[in-house]
Design an enzyme around this catalytic site. Sequence first.
Site, mmCIF file in Angstrom:
data_model
loop_
_atom_site.group_PDB
_atom_site.id
_atom_site.type_symbol
_atom_site.label_atom_id
_atom_site.label_comp_id
_atom_site.label_asym_id
_atom_site.label_seq_id
_atom_site.Cartn_x
_atom_site.Cartn_y
_atom_site.Cartn_z
ATOM 1 N N ASP A 181 -22.286 30.128 -5.986
ATOM 2 C CA ASP A 181 -23.246 29.358 -5.210
ATOM 3 C C ASP A 181 -22.533 28.144 -4.635
ATOM 4 O OD1 ASP A 181 -25.991 28.572 -4.393
ATOM 5 O OD2 ASP A 181 -25.612 26.892 -5.755
ATOM 6 N N GLU A 265 -23.875 34.252 -1.282
ATOM 7 C CA GLU A 265 -25.076 34.449 -0.485
ATOM 8 C C GLU A 265 -24.746 34.270 0.990
ATOM 9 O OE1 GLU A 265 -28.084 31.667 -1.617
ATOM 10 O OE2 GLU A 265 -26.839 29.935 -1.181
ATOM 11 N N CYS A 317 -35.907 32.388 -11.039
ATOM 12 C CA CYS A 317 -35.227 32.464 -12.331
ATOM 13 C C CYS A 317 -34.603 33.845 -12.487
ATOM 14 C CB CYS A 317 -36.211 32.195 -13.455
ATOM 15 S SG CYS A 317 -35.422 32.172 -15.075
ATOM 16 N N CYS A 319 -35.187 35.738 -14.778
ATOM 17 C CA CYS A 319 -36.229 36.641 -15.274
ATOM 18 C C CYS A 319 -37.132 37.088 -14.128
ATOM 19 C CB CYS A 319 -37.049 35.958 -16.362
ATOM 20 S SG CYS A 319 -38.109 34.651 -15.735
ATOM 21 N N CYS A 334 -37.255 27.132 -16.686
ATOM 22 C CA CYS A 334 -38.204 28.207 -16.445
ATOM 23 C C CYS A 334 -39.269 28.222 -17.538
ATOM 24 C CB CYS A 334 -37.480 29.543 -16.394
ATOM 25 S SG CYS A 334 -38.605 30.920 -16.165
ATOM 26 N N CYS A 337 -39.464 32.170 -19.175
ATOM 27 C CA CYS A 337 -38.553 32.724 -20.185
ATOM 28 C C CYS A 337 -37.858 31.626 -20.978
ATOM 29 C CB CYS A 337 -37.511 33.636 -19.525
ATOM 30 S SG CYS A 337 -36.313 32.755 -18.535
ATOM 31 N N ASP A 344 -27.437 24.924 -10.124
ATOM 32 C CA ASP A 344 -26.451 25.650 -9.309
ATOM 33 C C ASP A 344 -25.894 26.857 -10.061
ATOM 34 O OD1 ASP A 344 -26.827 23.787 -7.305
ATOM 35 O OD2 ASP A 344 -25.169 22.518 -7.985
HETATM 36 ZN ZN LIG Z 1 -37.152 32.635 -16.399
#
Ligand SMILES: [Zn+2]
Length: 360
Positions: A181, A265, A317, A319, A334, A337, A344
């Site tokens: 990233d 990306e 996230c 998850c 998050c 989770c 980053d």
């Molecule tokens: Zn999560």
Amino acid sequence: MTFQFRLDPTPEQEQLMNRTLELCRKLYNRAKEQRETAYKQEGKTITYAMQQKELPAFKKEFPEYKNVHSQVLQDGLQRLDDAYQRFFRGEAGYPRYKSADRYISFTYPQPGAVEKTFAKPGYVYLSKIGVVKMKAHRPFDPANVTQINVKRYVDSWMVNISVKVSDAEAAQTAESAVGIDVGLNTFAALSDETKVDNPRYLRKAEKRLKRKQQLLSRKQPASRNRKKAKLKVAKAHRKVARQRKDFLHKQSYRIVRDHDLIAVEELKVRNMVRNRRLAKSISDAGWRRFITYLCYKAKRQGKRFAQVPAHGTSQTCLCGAPVPKTLSIRIHECESCGLIQDRDIVSAKVILQRALDIPA
Ligand SMILES: [Zn+2]
């Protein structure tokens, strides 16, 4: 997961591989034509199953097709069907006829018994082609091979061997893969939880350059002093550019050397052009160059390079739950989770996750 190895075919084998591609391509185009004609003339929809059933009769009519393994032919028809399905779902445009430079691979969707396919170490048996030399630089489990795909590149042939792996093995593979990233706070964050920072000498040099540029803008136009200052700025600019390039080469070299899959990306070019701030524009240019370096170094070393859609990589996230955060929030937390980590680093991991989802 998929292993990509270089093939080293004999001239005869290469000829057979080229012929296979050409016959598959013609079959693809014929099958597309058949679908269109049936639809236009009778309003009839031709399916994959119907076309597959006609293959034996087709082979009788065109005996040259006996030289191509039937699975490979079926896969060609399947590709056409996939193209139509994607079109029907609105995911892609209407399927086009394939030219030779757009039909560059053929697939054995169910490879034969291990004893036959990988009987000779360092070789792969391709039905109707022969026992082809293969540079398998990494071990894989021949008993779990699910598909073999042969691909023609400009100057080489590669084989993609798909292997069913356990989760433990998949996790191990993820270690040799890296997501990157790029950002303003650190130059780059990696999914292995390390960060690459702009070196201090570079930050200093860029600051000095900025100061010189400001001084220049305050000088009287067309004055002698202005001319002198302008020259100084140009020199400083050149020096910084050289140092930055050197830094980018070193970093990209190290990352490509240590990993087999490099994922970044897609940079949103339009957003970048809009931003006129100097500091930002310098880093933008740096990122783009960095990604270019990573890409060509990876290709040169036979590594995989993937660019994934940037959408939401900093707001999601691992998850899958959305974790919205403004630029000032540096920690990803998050609620779903419980993951708490540098934002980053999480983005880099999300980028890697997306890349691993893309079939090779
Ligand atoms: Zn999560």
